[in-house]
Design an enzyme around this catalytic site. Structure first.
Site, PDB file in Angstrom:
ATOM      1  N   HIS A 387       0.973  -1.121  -0.004  1.00 56.78           N
ATOM      2  CA  HIS A 387       0.067   0.126  -0.035  1.00 56.78           C
ATOM      3  C   HIS A 387       0.871   1.283  -0.074  1.00 56.78           C
ATOM      4  O   HIS A 387       0.845   2.066  -0.916  1.00 56.78           O
ATOM      5  CB  HIS A 387      -0.971  -0.066   1.140  1.00 56.78           C
ATOM      6  CG  HIS A 387      -1.775   1.132   1.467  1.00 56.78           C
ATOM      7  ND1 HIS A 387      -3.210   1.235   1.018  1.00 56.78           N
ATOM      8  CD2 HIS A 387      -1.693   2.449   1.868  1.00 56.78           C
ATOM      9  CE1 HIS A 387      -3.744   2.260   1.574  1.00 56.78           C
ATOM     10  NE2 HIS A 387      -2.540   3.132   1.943  1.00 56.78           N
ATOM     11  N   GLU A 388       1.827   1.380   0.951  1.00 57.78           N
ATOM     12  CA  GLU A 388       2.725   2.463   0.989  1.00 57.78           C
ATOM     13  C   GLU A 388       3.591   2.748  -0.127  1.00 57.78           C
ATOM     14  O   GLU A 388       3.756   3.803  -0.678  1.00 57.78           O
ATOM     15  CB  GLU A 388       3.725   2.385   2.364  1.00 57.78           C
ATOM     16  CG  GLU A 388       2.831   2.421   3.553  1.00 57.78           C
ATOM     17  CD  GLU A 388       1.961   3.455   3.998  1.00 57.78           C
ATOM     18  OE1 GLU A 388       1.810   4.318   3.086  1.00 57.78           O
ATOM     19  OE2 GLU A 388       0.960   3.311   4.628  1.00 57.78           O
ATOM     20  N   HIS A 391       1.704   4.572  -2.802  1.00 58.28           N
ATOM     21  CA  HIS A 391       1.747   6.041  -2.499  1.00 58.28           C
ATOM     22  C   HIS A 391       3.122   6.576  -3.206  1.00 58.28           C
ATOM     23  O   HIS A 391       3.269   7.655  -3.774  1.00 58.28           O
ATOM     24  CB  HIS A 391       1.754   6.361  -1.042  1.00 58.28           C
ATOM     25  CG  HIS A 391       0.154   6.221  -0.640  1.00 58.28           C
ATOM     26  ND1 HIS A 391      -0.787   6.777  -0.899  1.00 58.28           N
ATOM     27  CD2 HIS A 391      -0.257   5.498   0.570  1.00 58.28           C
ATOM     28  CE1 HIS A 391      -2.010   6.770  -0.111  1.00 58.28           C
ATOM     29  NE2 HIS A 391      -1.703   5.834   0.707  1.00 58.28           N
ATOM     30  N   HIS A 394       3.582   6.726  -6.778  1.00 58.76           N
ATOM     31  CA  HIS A 394       2.725   7.938  -7.362  1.00 58.76           C
ATOM     32  C   HIS A 394       3.323   9.078  -7.226  1.00 58.76           C
ATOM     33  O   HIS A 394       3.456   9.840  -8.045  1.00 58.76           O
ATOM     34  CB  HIS A 394       1.186   7.700  -6.656  1.00 58.76           C
ATOM     35  CG  HIS A 394       0.282   8.748  -7.166  1.00 58.76           C
ATOM     36  ND1 HIS A 394      -0.798   9.078  -6.457  1.00 58.76           N
ATOM     37  CD2 HIS A 394       0.331   9.425  -8.308  1.00 58.76           C
ATOM     38  CE1 HIS A 394      -1.575   9.709  -7.198  1.00 58.76           C
ATOM     39  NE2 HIS A 394      -0.953  10.039  -8.311  1.00 58.76           N
TER      40      HIS A 394
HETATM   41 ZN   LIG Z   1      -2.852   5.423   2.233  1.00 64.69          ZN
END
Ligand SMILES: [Zn+2]
Length: 600
Positions: A387-388, A391, A394
């Site tokens: 998940h991290e 980020h 991105h």
């Molecule tokens: Zn998040």
């Protein structure tokens, strides 16, 4: 669990490399001193901006100073988070914060000064090639012009904000500081403290007596203050309506969504499509009832895991492999960035004394991304890491392909890349795990994640819109009216498999997000967009992956968030992305059911 190590006992290769930002604390201090020089560089623009050359200079100077300031902030806040008991870095973070306040104050004149340039002139300047890096920012400013008031009126509004903000203040103080709950009693008669923070652990317990006790004690307490809390909620809803009305918006929602240029149809589509698919949530609650083997499924049975005691033994080394493999559908350009991050110490892996808990991705323009983890060899950590990295990639790509004034991204799209990565990981693991019990565990996690992010947040969004609409049509928000509204929504969403009781009707009283002015719907839209995009990439292959990279991950905020998503393949002004996401939920639901049938 072995005892927690000290910061200096960490192996260097397991820590993030903050020397890549500033080679030493001395270099940081020099830069901190240097930024003071910039503080009064804004002075000459304050009297007015009367040429496009002057406008360009002001915008470039402001961009430069905010780049410098955020770099300082990131260094200090990461140093602080890696060991919050270290006084040197606590003080360092404090000093940077006050510099940030100074910078923001010194440059707060810029937007109003630009707004003082008349619309036609500003439009004309914005077309000039010299200002092309700022063209879109200026276009957005111009678009908001209709809702900016005179200097005198803006001044009155600014002064009144302390008053209009006070219902929220009161609620937060009450909810976080004053409110106390009776102890939870478990199945063996033991008592446990109950708080907002421990509530979720109690209702996740496999001890049903403990779950029920937590649920009843929490909501009975809120019920005892329902008139106070309905009055703070009414206060904040009135404040939203007041500002929307004086600024000339059609409604509170119109104003809130205009901030990021989101059409209101996005909100209505979300609510409608989720409502059209509530039979899937009902099927989920039936399945939950069946797996837990209960005659009556209560709201306090909704969080306990359906599959327990599954050992993944997920070391960090194993996790890196799972993550990289799962991201392969994105192609090499993408996975190379993740590898670079793993090899070049973007990640601060393990816990140490004083380290900030939880996980996040940070960094700024001119630095690489940084990921804070507190690794404990669990499969949930693998999902968090992936998940991290969503980020991080991105941010990395947006910073690489955009100037700093457009490298950030709005909250509307902020959780897309992260949830996208998780969806790829879940898909890959389901295809490659052999043990059915592990698969069932993962499916349960996926379904609960979806339920929490899409169904529950949309139910919140429906409630939030309804209370604003009630207020705008002159209906008072009494405790009775709020309980009725919330209770009915809860029945509609969770369906007949749940044995309803009145406690849950007061849940609205404990949700701080209702004070944040149309915030929650973005959890649902972001999550659904991510599910839909991941599904498209998994089915469509390389071209679809490239489109997502080029049109979304590299775009930052260089276009309206709704357009960025549309170009990447999800048009949130239609019902399609939510419907696609619902199909993913349905597929996972069927998979879990099939595994269950097989096991019986
Ligand atoms: Zn998040």
């Amino acid at each position: 669990m072995s005892k927690v190590m000290k910061r200096e006992e960490q192996r260097v290769e397991d820590t993030w490399n903050l020397a890549s930002i500033f080679e030493s604390d001395d270099a940081f201090e020099r830069e901190l001193k240097d930024i003071e020089k910039y503080l009064d560089k804004g002075e000459k623009f304050k009297e007015g901006i009367d040429s496009k050359e002057m406008l360009l200079e002001a915008l470039e100077t402001e961009r430069e100073i905010s780049e410098k300031a955020s770099k300082l902030y990131v260094y200090a806040h990461l140093k602080h988070d890696q060991d919050t008991s270290n006084d040197t870095y606590t003080a360092m973070e404090g000093r940077v914060r006050s510099v940030l306040v100074k910078v923001n104050t010194a440059w707060s004149f810029l937007t109003p000064t630009i707004m003082n340039i008349d619309e036609e002139t500003l439009n004309e300047w914005a077309q000039d090639d010299s200002l092309k890096e700022f063209k879109f920012d200026l276009e957005k400013l111009n678009a908001k012009r209709a809702h900016v008031l005179s200097d005198k009126e803006e001044n009155i509004l600014a002064q009144s904000s302390e008053v209009t903000g006070s219902p929220t203040q009161t609620y937060m103080m009450f909810n976080n500081a004053d409110l106390e709950f009776p102890d939870v009693v478990d199945g063996e008669g033991n008592k446990h403290p109950l708080s907002q923070g421990t509530f979720i652990d109690h209702v996740k317990s496999d001890d049903r007596v403990r779950r029920q006790s937590a649920y009843e004690n929490l909501y009975a307490t809120y019920r005892g203050f329902e008139n106070t809390i309905s009055s703070t909620l009414q206060g904040v809803v009135s404040a939203h309506a007041f500002e929307a009305s004086v600024r000339g918006y059609k409604s509170s929602r119109h104003q809130a969504l205009s901030k990021n240029f989101i059409p209101e149809s996005v909100y209505d589509n979300l609510v409608k499509t989720v409502n059209d698919n509530l039979h899937l949530l009902h099927k989920y609650t039936e399945l939950r009832k069946r797996i837990l083997g209960l005659d009556e499924l209560k709201m306090y049975d909704m969080y306990t895991p359906l599959v327990r005691d599954v050992e993944f033994d997920m070391t960090y080394e194993n996790a890196k492999e799972w993550m990289l493999k799962s991201l392969e559908p994105m192609g090499e350009e993408f996975t190379d960035i993740v590898k670079e991050g793993l090899e070049n110490r973007w990640v601060d892996v393990y816990e140490n004394k004083g380290k900030r808990s939880g996980a996040y991705s940070s960094g700024t323009y001119g630095t690489n991304p940084f990921i804070l983890m507190n690794w404990t060899d669990s499969v949930n950590n693998l999902f968090t890491l992936t998940h991290e990295f969503g980020h991080s990639v991105h941010s990395y790509l947006s910073r690489k392909y955009q100037n700093s004034n457009q490298a950030g991204y709005s909250i509307f799209v902020a959780e897309v890349a992260s949830n996208f990565n998780e969806a790829l990981l879940a898909d890959y693991m389901m295809k490659n795990l052999e043990d059915d019990k592990k698969k069932m565990y993962l499916l349960n996690e996926q379904l609960d994640g979806f339920r929490g992010s899409v169904f529950r947040q949309t139910m919140f969004a429906e409630f939030e819109h309804e209370i604003h609409t009630m207020k705008e049509s002159g209906t008072p928000l009494t405790a009775g009216a709020l309980n009725k509204l919330y209770g009915d929504l809860n029945k509609k969403y969770f369906g007949d498999s749940v044995s309803y009781d009145d406690n849950i009707a007061t849940e609205w009283a404990r949700i701080p997000h209702f004070y944040m002015n149309y915030y929650v719907y973005q959890y649902s839209t972001g999550y659904a967009a991510a599910q839909s995009l991941a599904d498209q990439v998994l089915r469509g292959g390389k071209d679809v992956a490239e489109r997502y990279m080029n049109e979304f991950l590299k775009k930052g905020s260089s276009d309206y968030p709704i357009n960025v998503l549309k170009n990447a393949g999800v048009d949130m002004t239609t019902t399609e992305p939510i419907e696609n996401a619902m199909k993913v939920f349905e597929r996972q639901l069927n998979e879990l059911e099939a595994l269950l049938d097989k096991a019986e």
